[in-house]
Write an enzyme that holds these catalytic residues in place. Sequence first.
Site, PDB file in Angstrom:
ATOM      1  N   ARG A  98      16.582 -43.100 -12.499  1.00  0.00           N
ATOM      2  CA  ARG A  98      15.205 -42.617 -12.517  1.00  0.00           C
ATOM      3  C   ARG A  98      14.298 -43.703 -13.090  1.00  0.00           C
ATOM      4  O   ARG A  98      14.726 -44.561 -13.866  1.00  0.00           O
ATOM      5  CB  ARG A  98      15.095 -41.318 -13.315  1.00  0.00           C
ATOM      6  CG  ARG A  98      15.205 -41.503 -14.803  1.00  0.00           C
ATOM      7  CD  ARG A  98      15.242 -40.191 -15.551  1.00  0.00           C
ATOM      8  NE  ARG A  98      14.025 -39.451 -15.334  1.00  0.00           N
ATOM      9  CZ  ARG A  98      13.888 -38.157 -15.612  1.00  0.00           C
ATOM     10  NH1 ARG A  98      14.890 -37.478 -16.116  1.00  0.00           N
ATOM     11  NH2 ARG A  98      12.753 -37.556 -15.402  1.00  0.00           N
ATOM     12  N   ALA A 119      18.663 -49.846 -10.027  1.00  0.00           N
ATOM     13  CA  ALA A 119      18.107 -49.600 -11.365  1.00  0.00           C
ATOM     14  C   ALA A 119      16.731 -48.939 -11.299  1.00  0.00           C
ATOM     15  O   ALA A 119      16.152 -48.739 -10.226  1.00  0.00           O
ATOM     16  CB  ALA A 119      18.043 -50.912 -12.142  1.00  0.00           C
ATOM     17  N   HIS A 120      16.200 -48.643 -12.478  1.00  0.00           N
ATOM     18  CA  HIS A 120      14.917 -47.959 -12.616  1.00  0.00           C
ATOM     19  C   HIS A 120      13.768 -48.747 -12.004  1.00  0.00           C
ATOM     20  O   HIS A 120      13.737 -49.969 -12.055  1.00  0.00           O
ATOM     21  CB  HIS A 120      14.621 -47.661 -14.094  1.00  0.00           C
ATOM     22  CG  HIS A 120      14.614 -48.891 -14.949  1.00  0.00           C
ATOM     23  ND1 HIS A 120      15.747 -49.432 -15.481  1.00  0.00           N
ATOM     24  CD2 HIS A 120      13.589 -49.675 -15.345  1.00  0.00           C
ATOM     25  CE1 HIS A 120      15.433 -50.511 -16.173  1.00  0.00           C
ATOM     26  NE2 HIS A 120      14.124 -50.675 -16.106  1.00  0.00           N
ATOM     27  N   ASN A 121      12.848 -48.005 -11.390  1.00  0.00           N
ATOM     28  CA  ASN A 121      11.607 -48.535 -10.823  1.00  0.00           C
ATOM     29  C   ASN A 121      11.810 -49.476  -9.642  1.00  0.00           C
ATOM     30  O   ASN A 121      10.874 -50.175  -9.247  1.00  0.00           O
ATOM     31  CB  ASN A 121      10.744 -49.227 -11.887  1.00  0.00           C
ATOM     32  CG  ASN A 121      10.216 -48.254 -12.896  1.00  0.00           C
ATOM     33  OD1 ASN A 121      10.880 -47.995 -13.904  1.00  0.00           O
ATOM     34  ND2 ASN A 121       9.054 -47.687 -12.652  1.00  0.00           N
ATOM     35  N   SER A 139      12.827 -52.733 -11.576  1.00  0.00           N
ATOM     36  CA  SER A 139      11.466 -53.098 -11.165  1.00  0.00           C
ATOM     37  C   SER A 139      11.418 -54.138 -10.063  1.00  0.00           C
ATOM     38  O   SER A 139      10.403 -54.802  -9.876  1.00  0.00           O
ATOM     39  CB  SER A 139      10.640 -53.557 -12.371  1.00  0.00           C
ATOM     40  OG  SER A 139      10.563 -52.514 -13.321  1.00  0.00           O
TER      41      SER A 139
END
Length: 193
Positions: A98, A119-121, A139
């Site tokens: 998330r 991974a996140h973002n 990211s």
Amino acid sequence: GAVVGRDCRVGAGTVVAANATLVADVEVGRDCWIHAGVVLGEGKRIGDRVVLQPGVVIGGDGFGYVPDEAGRPVAMAHRGRVVIEDDVEIGANVAIDRARFNQTLISKGTKIDNLVQIAHNVTIGEGSIIVSQTGIAGSTKIGSHVILAGQSGVDGHLTIGDEVMVGGKSGVTRDVPKGGVVSGVPARSHGEQ
């Protein structure tokens, strides 16, 4: 043994198999296959005709820590969500984290092989192919129609343009422009490699 938590919505024709868990406030579209052992964390959005193979985990917290006064790692809160658009297929034992604040996005038509970590973002564009044992750090923005071959890795906060091809076992440490073909560790032009 399937669990559909509070405020979840599941579209017509969707199958939620044995021991799959939709934690809470999960929206799943029409004609999806949620195979055995899948976990969908709170607030996730899954489009139509999505296939999630056994053991997929969508919405675990991202891997982010800050040191406390004694230098011990303390987990940062991840409050964002994951959005999986229409016609995406995700292989067995894939983990998609998330977002920390906004969202992690897998755009329509993307196909993800087994044992991939996102991974996140992270944002993945339309119609991309992510092959087994690939890892994408936080990211990073992956364009549309990108191919990340098996066991490749992409550092965080990078931009990988549309129609890029990354060779197997490659380590991408800098941005790759549209149409680039890279391989090696660190990844560079495939012709040069």
